[in-house]
Design an enzyme around this catalytic site. Structure first.
Site, PDB file in Angstrom:
ATOM      1  N   TYR A   1      55.047  39.303  40.610  1.00  0.00           N
ATOM      2  CA  TYR A   1      55.224  40.506  39.941  1.00  0.00           C
ATOM      3  C   TYR A   1      54.356  41.387  39.958  1.00  0.00           C
ATOM      4  CZ  TYR A   1      59.397  38.101  38.015  1.00  0.00           C
ATOM      5  OH  TYR A   1      60.574  37.348  38.114  1.00  0.00           O
ATOM      6  N   SER A   2      54.633  42.657  40.662  1.00  0.00           N
ATOM      7  CA  SER A   2      53.320  43.469  40.845  1.00  0.00           C
ATOM      8  C   SER A   2      53.051  44.236  39.371  1.00  0.00           C
ATOM      9  CB  SER A   2      53.924  44.786  41.595  1.00  0.00           C
ATOM     10  OG  SER A   2      54.113  44.633  42.908  1.00  0.00           O
TER      11      SER A   2
ATOM     12  N   CYS B   1      57.737  50.980  48.618  1.00  0.00           N
ATOM     13  CA  CYS B   1      58.174  49.831  47.938  1.00  0.00           C
ATOM     14  C   CYS B   1      59.273  49.654  47.487  1.00  0.00           C
ATOM     15  CB  CYS B   1      56.913  49.623  46.752  1.00  0.00           C
ATOM     16  SG  CYS B   1      57.105  48.079  45.985  1.00  0.00           S
TER      17      CYS B   1
ATOM     18  N   GLU C   1      55.826  47.594  51.400  1.00  0.00           N
ATOM     19  CA  GLU C   1      55.991  46.350  50.706  1.00  0.00           C
ATOM     20  C   GLU C   1      57.609  46.468  50.348  1.00  0.00           C
ATOM     21  OE1 GLU C   1      53.702  44.259  49.611  1.00  0.00           O
ATOM     22  OE2 GLU C   1      53.807  43.529  47.592  1.00  0.00           O
TER      23      GLU C   1
ATOM     24  N   TYR D   1      61.611  44.199  50.085  1.00  0.00           N
ATOM     25  CA  TYR D   1      61.934  42.702  49.710  1.00  0.00           C
ATOM     26  C   TYR D   1      63.347  42.648  49.557  1.00  0.00           C
ATOM     27  CZ  TYR D   1      61.043  44.970  45.397  1.00  0.00           C
ATOM     28  OH  TYR D   1      60.998  46.313  44.350  1.00  0.00           O
TER      29      TYR D   1
END
Ligand code: A2P
Length: 314
Positions: free
Chosen positions: A85-86, A258, A312, A314
């Protein structure tokens, strides 16, 4: 030669992997609050934790992540794998002394398409169920590439995020705006509904107070572009061209992306259409093709981010 390459874009050294899945550290949660509006069909929480007295103290920078080990076992009877987790905190954390950091977590609640059974994301729900005072096992920090460069005040930034992809940018934007940068900082955010504008008050406030900070919202399921298509975040590059093009044309601008995978190919294509080739690298096979005609496959395999774009997804 562009100023940015003359200067050489360098990333600072960051601390990494003080705690690994084999030697995690137990950390107390200090706060958990909802950051989607009551009417939202989604549940996203801002969760703070106290790392004081551990090796994580004062060493996590925006863009880095911590790992969380959820209790219980997977379907094979093995402990759950670590989930990253960022952090959404600025340098120095929520408290400024590097003791309290935070992350932004969306509960994954879904239905299995085949079995029609309820699917609950293991770690996201584990984390979102935690209350202040509860403890959990953590690893980290991890990540050394998706961070602000050395001398961050030398650059302009266009941050683009969908959903909880905004987490690292909350920290980066806070760092930049606290540094009193005079350069442009754009936060372009995409979400389904107005109820899902994460950290809206913070960004609205910064937008109001700083002439060089720009908060752009793309609400995919409520608004429409003039041609009727969904206003996905990457279309801000076209729809807000008057603001963004002069910033993107500068030699010292960086793009950070992101969020959902899929967003990056849209960004590549639009940058190509706008002639902003400093942010992308093309294979020879595609160099003579009009960006409007780039196929989905070409966008996936023949275009990639240059050193001026950080991804980044996902
Ligand atoms: P939509 O779901 O309306 O298609 P969240 O993580 O909160 O679900 O938000 C993700 C946001 O990103 C939504 O607004 C979603 O729109 C949008 N989205 C979905 N696919 C893409 C894509 N390929 N590029 C950009 N945004 C996307």
């Amino acid at each position: 030669m562009p100023e940015v390459t003359e200067k050489i874009l360098r990333l600072p050294e960051v601390e990494m992997h003080h705690y690994k899945p084999r030697n995690p550290v137990e950390i107390p949660i200090t706060k958990s609050e909802i950051c989607t509006d009551a009417a939202s069909p989604n549940f996203v929480r801002h969760i703070e934790f106290d790392v004081s007295g551990t090796l994580l103290e004062n060493c996590i920078v925006p863009g880095q992540a911590v790992g969380v080990l959820a209790d219980g076992e997977d379907e094979n009877g093995r402990p759950h794998k670590v989930r990253l987790y960022s952090t959404c905190s600025p340098t120095g954390g929520e408290d400024g002394n590097g003791k309290i950091y935070a992350t932004t977590v969306k509960r994954v609640i879904d239905e299995n398409w085949d079995t029609q059974e309820l699917f609950l994301g293991v770690c996201s729900n584990f984390l979102c169920d935690k209350k202040a005072g509860d403890k959990l096992w953590m690893t980290g920090p991890s990540g050394k590439r998706f961070i602000l460069p050395e001398n961050p005040e030398d650059y302009n930034y266009v941050f683009m995020a969908t959903g909880t992809g905004i987490a690292p940018f909350r920290g980066m934007v806070l760092d930049l705006m606290r540094s009193d940068t005079k350069n442009d900082v754009v936060m372009a955010f995409g979400c389904p509904y107005r109820t899902d504008l994460l950290y809206r008050e913070l960004f609205d406030d910064l937008d109001e107070k700083h002439k060089n900070f720009h908060y752009l919202k793309s609400i995919s399921r409520e608004d429409a572009r003039p041609d009727g298509t969904k206003p996905y975040v990457q279309y801000s590059l076209l729809d807000q061209k008057e603001l963004l093009f002069p910033i993107l044309e500068k030699d010292n601008t960086l793009i950070y992306v992101c969020g959902l995978k899929g967003m990056e190919t849209g960004i590549f294509q639009i940058l190509g259409m706008l002639g902003l080739f400093d942010y992308i690298e093309l294979k020879d096979s595609i160099k003579d093709v009009d960006p409007m005609d780039w196929t989905r496959d070409q966008l996936k395999t023949e275009v990639k981010a240059s050193e001026r774009m950080f991804l980044e997804v996902y």
